[in-house]
Write an enzyme that holds these catalytic residues in place. Structure first.
Site, mmCIF file in Angstrom:
data_model
loop_
_atom_site.group_PDB
_atom_site.id
_atom_site.type_symbol
_atom_site.label_atom_id
_atom_site.label_comp_id
_atom_site.label_asym_id
_atom_site.label_seq_id
_atom_site.Cartn_x
_atom_site.Cartn_y
_atom_site.Cartn_z
ATOM 1 N N ARG A 1 -17.914 -2.216 17.878
ATOM 2 C CA ARG A 1 -17.197 -3.480 17.682
ATOM 3 C C ARG A 1 -15.864 -3.496 18.426
ATOM 4 N NH1 ARG A 1 -16.675 -3.979 12.224
ATOM 5 N NH2 ARG A 1 -18.851 -4.611 12.231
ATOM 6 N N CYS B 1 -16.599 -9.121 5.632
ATOM 7 C CA CYS B 1 -15.906 -7.856 5.360
ATOM 8 C C CYS B 1 -14.644 -8.109 4.550
ATOM 9 C CB CYS B 1 -15.487 -7.180 6.660
ATOM 10 S SG CYS B 1 -16.812 -6.994 7.833
ATOM 11 N N CYS C 1 0.559 4.906 6.952
ATOM 12 C CA CYS C 1 -0.087 4.774 8.270
ATOM 13 C C CYS C 1 0.874 4.049 9.213
ATOM 14 C CB CYS C 1 -1.415 4.034 8.128
ATOM 15 S SG CYS C 1 -2.425 4.695 6.771
ATOM 16 N N CYS D 1 0.849 -1.197 0.000
ATOM 17 C CA CYS D 1 0.000 0.000 0.000
ATOM 18 C C CYS D 1 0.881 1.242 0.000
ATOM 19 C CB CYS D 1 -0.907 -0.004 1.235
ATOM 20 S SG CYS D 1 -2.002 1.426 1.285
ATOM 21 N N CYS E 1 0.593 0.301 10.355
ATOM 22 C CA CYS E 1 0.099 -0.720 9.444
ATOM 23 C C CYS E 1 1.184 -1.634 8.857
ATOM 24 C CB CYS E 1 -0.680 -0.058 8.310
ATOM 25 S SG CYS E 1 -1.542 -1.268 7.284
ATOM 26 N N CYS F 1 -19.372 2.139 8.432
ATOM 27 C CA CYS F 1 -18.616 1.504 9.504
ATOM 28 C C CYS F 1 -17.386 2.383 9.699
ATOM 29 C CB CYS F 1 -18.228 0.079 9.098
ATOM 30 S SG CYS F 1 -17.134 -0.714 10.287
ATOM 31 N N CYS G 1 -19.512 -6.111 3.471
ATOM 32 C CA CYS G 1 -18.783 -4.913 3.892
ATOM 33 C C CYS G 1 -17.464 -4.889 3.132
ATOM 34 C CB CYS G 1 -18.530 -4.948 5.391
ATOM 35 S SG CYS G 1 -17.554 -3.548 5.979
HETATM 36 N N1 SAM Z 1 -6.610 0.610 3.291
HETATM 37 C C1 SAM Z 1 -7.883 0.791 3.858
HETATM 38 C C2 SAM Z 1 -7.941 1.920 4.838
HETATM 39 O O1 SAM Z 1 -6.912 2.304 5.364
HETATM 40 O O2 SAM Z 1 -9.045 2.413 5.094
HETATM 41 C C3 SAM Z 1 -8.461 -0.460 4.463
HETATM 42 C C4 SAM Z 1 -7.618 -1.383 5.295
HETATM 43 S S1 SAM Z 1 -6.974 -0.721 6.795
HETATM 44 C C5 SAM Z 1 -5.873 -1.966 7.256
HETATM 45 C C6 SAM Z 1 -8.338 -0.809 7.902
HETATM 46 C C7 SAM Z 1 -8.161 -0.354 9.334
HETATM 47 O O3 SAM Z 1 -7.513 -1.368 10.083
HETATM 48 C C8 SAM Z 1 -7.352 0.862 9.614
HETATM 49 O O4 SAM Z 1 -8.054 2.054 9.398
HETATM 50 C C9 SAM Z 1 -7.033 0.700 11.092
HETATM 51 O O5 SAM Z 1 -8.047 1.278 11.878
HETATM 52 C C10 SAM Z 1 -7.031 -0.808 11.275
HETATM 53 N N2 SAM Z 1 -5.662 -1.310 11.523
HETATM 54 C C11 SAM Z 1 -4.685 -1.468 10.613
HETATM 55 N N3 SAM Z 1 -3.552 -1.929 11.184
HETATM 56 C C12 SAM Z 1 -3.808 -2.047 12.504
HETATM 57 C C13 SAM Z 1 -3.031 -2.466 13.622
HETATM 58 N N4 SAM Z 1 -1.761 -2.808 13.507
HETATM 59 N N5 SAM Z 1 -3.615 -2.494 14.834
HETATM 60 C C14 SAM Z 1 -4.906 -2.130 14.975
HETATM 61 N N6 SAM Z 1 -5.688 -1.720 13.964
HETATM 62 C C15 SAM Z 1 -5.151 -1.674 12.729
HETATM 63 FE FE1 SF4 Z 2 -2.773 1.341 3.415
HETATM 64 FE FE2 SF4 Z 2 -2.645 0.209 5.829
HETATM 65 FE FE3 SF4 Z 2 -3.020 2.839 5.630
HETATM 66 FE FE4 SF4 Z 2 -5.011 1.146 4.879
HETATM 67 S S1 SF4 Z 2 -4.171 1.426 6.941
HETATM 68 S S2 SF4 Z 2 -4.265 2.974 3.769
HETATM 69 S S3 SF4 Z 2 -3.765 -0.559 4.072
HETATM 70 S S4 SF4 Z 2 -1.168 1.685 4.964
#
Ligand code: SAM
Ligand code: SF4
Ligand code: DTB
Length: 314
Positions: free
Chosen positions: A263, A100, A60, A56, A63, A191, A131
Site C-alpha cells: 500500500r 480501517c 513515536c 497517546c 506522531c 497488515c 481493519c
Molecule cells: N497506535 C497504533 C500504533 O502505533 O500501532 C495505531 C496508530 S499509528 C498512528 C499507525 C501508524 O501510522 C504508525 O505505525 C506509523 O507507521 C503511521 N504514522 C503515524 N504518524 C505518521 C506520520 N506522521 N507520517 C507517516 N506515517 C505515520
Molecule cells: Fe501512539 Fe502514535 Fe505511537 Fe501509535 S504511532 S503508539 S498513536 S504515538
C-alpha cells in the site's frame, strides 16, 4: 512457481543489492513479478477513520498523537458507535472495500475492548472488510477481535530494529513482533509495514523489508508510509526523502513479498501524479482512499478518481 517466489530466507546483502539495482531494471523486475499475481490495473481501496485521537502515552517521534509533543492536535475520546457506522457507510458509498479504524493507544484497555468488538461487528455487517489498528494486542484480545469479525489488524514495524530505538523508546521492537505473532495466531490477516524518510539509511529500509518478508507468513498487506512531518514532533523538520527512494522501496517490497498488497500509504498528498504512477508501476496496488488519513490530509476522492481514470486503473 509460486512457492519459489515466496521466500522467507532473504539475506541483507541481496536485499541491499536489489535496492542498488539500476532503476529501470528494478522496475521491470518488480512489474514482472507483480503481473504474476495481480491485475496490474487494479487498486485495492481502504478508508481510514481515527476512532480515538491523541493523548497517546507512546513517544513515536513522528506522531502527531503522542501526549509528549505539542502538536496543536484536537484530541478526542473513543467515538460513539453510530458515528463510526455513519463513516463506514460513507466509505462504502465512495467505493472503498475495507474500513480501517485507528486508535491512538499503546494498547486497548479491558474496558475499551467491548466497544471495539461492537464497532467491528457493525462495520462487518455493512459488507465491508474490517481493519483495526489500536496498538499492542494480547493473544486473547486478538482472538476476541477475530471472533467479532475482524479481518485485518494493522501493526507496523516502522523501521529496522537497529533504528527503532532512535525513534521510539516507550516500547520495543520485540513488543511489535510479539503483537504480530498474536495477530497471526488468532487467524487475523496481518497488515504490517513501515515509514520511510525518518532519517534512516537504505540499509535500515532493507532490514525492515527483510524482517517482514522473513516472517513465517508474509503480511497480506504492507503499508509503505512516507513520513508526513508534523510540527512539534522531533521529526517535524525532517528533510524529504529523494522521490526515487520511495519508488525503489515499493519495488523491493513487491519483489520480496509477491503476493502481498503493497500500500502506497501516508504521503500521497504531497506526491505528484507522476510519482504515484511510478509507485503503481513498481508494484503498489493499494492506497488509502478518502480525504483524511488519521490526523493529516490525503488526496481528495475526486482527485484520486481522476488520477485512476487517467491511468486506466479500476
Ligand atoms: N497506535 C497504533 C500504533 O502505533 O500501532 C495505531 C496508530 S499509528 C498512528 C499507525 C501508524 O501510522 C504508525 O505505525 C506509523 O507507521 C503511521 N504514522 C503515524 N504518524 C505518521 C506520520 N506522521 N507520517 C507517516 N506515517 C505515520
Ligand atoms: Fe501512539 Fe502514535 Fe505511537 Fe501509535 S504511532 S503508539 S498513536 S504515538
Ligand atoms: C498505516 O500504515 N498508515 C496509516 C494507517 N496505517 C493507520 C496511518 C498514516 C498516518 C499518517 C499521519 C496522520 O494522519 O496522522
Amino acid at each position: 512457481m509460486t512457492t519459489k517466489l515466496i521466500r522467507h530466507d532473504w539475506q541483507l546483502a541481496e536485499v541491499n543489492k536489489l535496492f542498488n539495482t539500476a532503476f529501470n531494471d528494478l522496475l521491470f523486475q518488480a512489474q514482472s513479478i507483480h503481473r504474476q499475481f495481480f491485475d496490474p490495473n487494479e487498486l485495492q481501496l481502504s478508508t481510514l477513520l481515527n476512532i480515538k485521537t491523541g493523548k497517546c502515552s507512546e513517544d513515536c517521534s513522528y506522531c502527531s498523537q503522542s501526549v509528549r509533543f505539542d502538536t496543536e492536535l484536537k484530541t478526542e475520546d473513543l467515538m460513539q458507535l453510530d458515528s463510526v457506522i455513519a463513516a463506514a457507510n460513507q466509505a462504502k458509498a465512495n467505493g472503498a472495500t475495507r474500513f480501517c479504524m485507528g486508535a491512538a493507544w499503546r494498547k486497548p484497555k479491558a474496558k475499551d475492548l467491548p466497544k471495539l468488538l461492537d464497532m467491528v461487528k457493525s462495520v462487518k455487517a455493512l459488507g465491508l472488510e474490517t481493519c483495526l489498528t489500536a496498538g499492542m494486542l494480547e493473544a486473547e484480545q486478538a482472538q476476541q477481535l477475530q471472533q467479532a469479525g475482524l479481518d485485518y489488524y494493522n501493526h507496523n514495524l516502522d523501521t529496522s530494529e537497529d533504528y527503532y530505538k532512535n525513534i521510539i523508546t516507550t516500547h520495543s521492537y520485540q513488543d511489535r513482533l510479539d503483537t504480530l505473532a498474536n495477530i497471526r495466531n488468532a487467524n487475523l490477516k496481518t497488515c504490517a509495514g513501515g515509514i520511510i524518510g525518518l532519517g534512516e539509511t537504505e540499509t535500515d529500509r532493507a532490514k525492515l523489508l527483510m524482517t517482514l518478508a522473513n516472517l513465517e507468513t508474509q503480511p497480506e498487506s504492507v503499508p509503505i508510509n512516507q513520513l508526513v512531518p508534523i510540527k512539534g514532533t522531533p521529526l517535524g523538520e525532517t528533510e524529504k526523502l529523494d522521490t526515487f527512494e520511495i519508488v525503489r522501496c515499493i519495488a523491493v517490497a513487491r519483489i520480496m513479498m509477491p503476493k502481498s498488497y503493497v500500500r502506497l500509504s501516508a504521503g500521497r498528498s504531497t506526491m505528484s501524479d507522476e510519482l504515484q504512477a511510478l509507485c503503481f508501476l513498481a508494484g503498489a496496488n493499494s492506497v488509502f482512499y478518502g480525504e483524511e488519513l488519521l490526523t493529516t490530509d490525503n488526496p481528495s476522492t475526486q482527485d484520486d478518481q481522476q488520477l485512476f481514470q487517467r491511468l486506466g486503473i479500476s
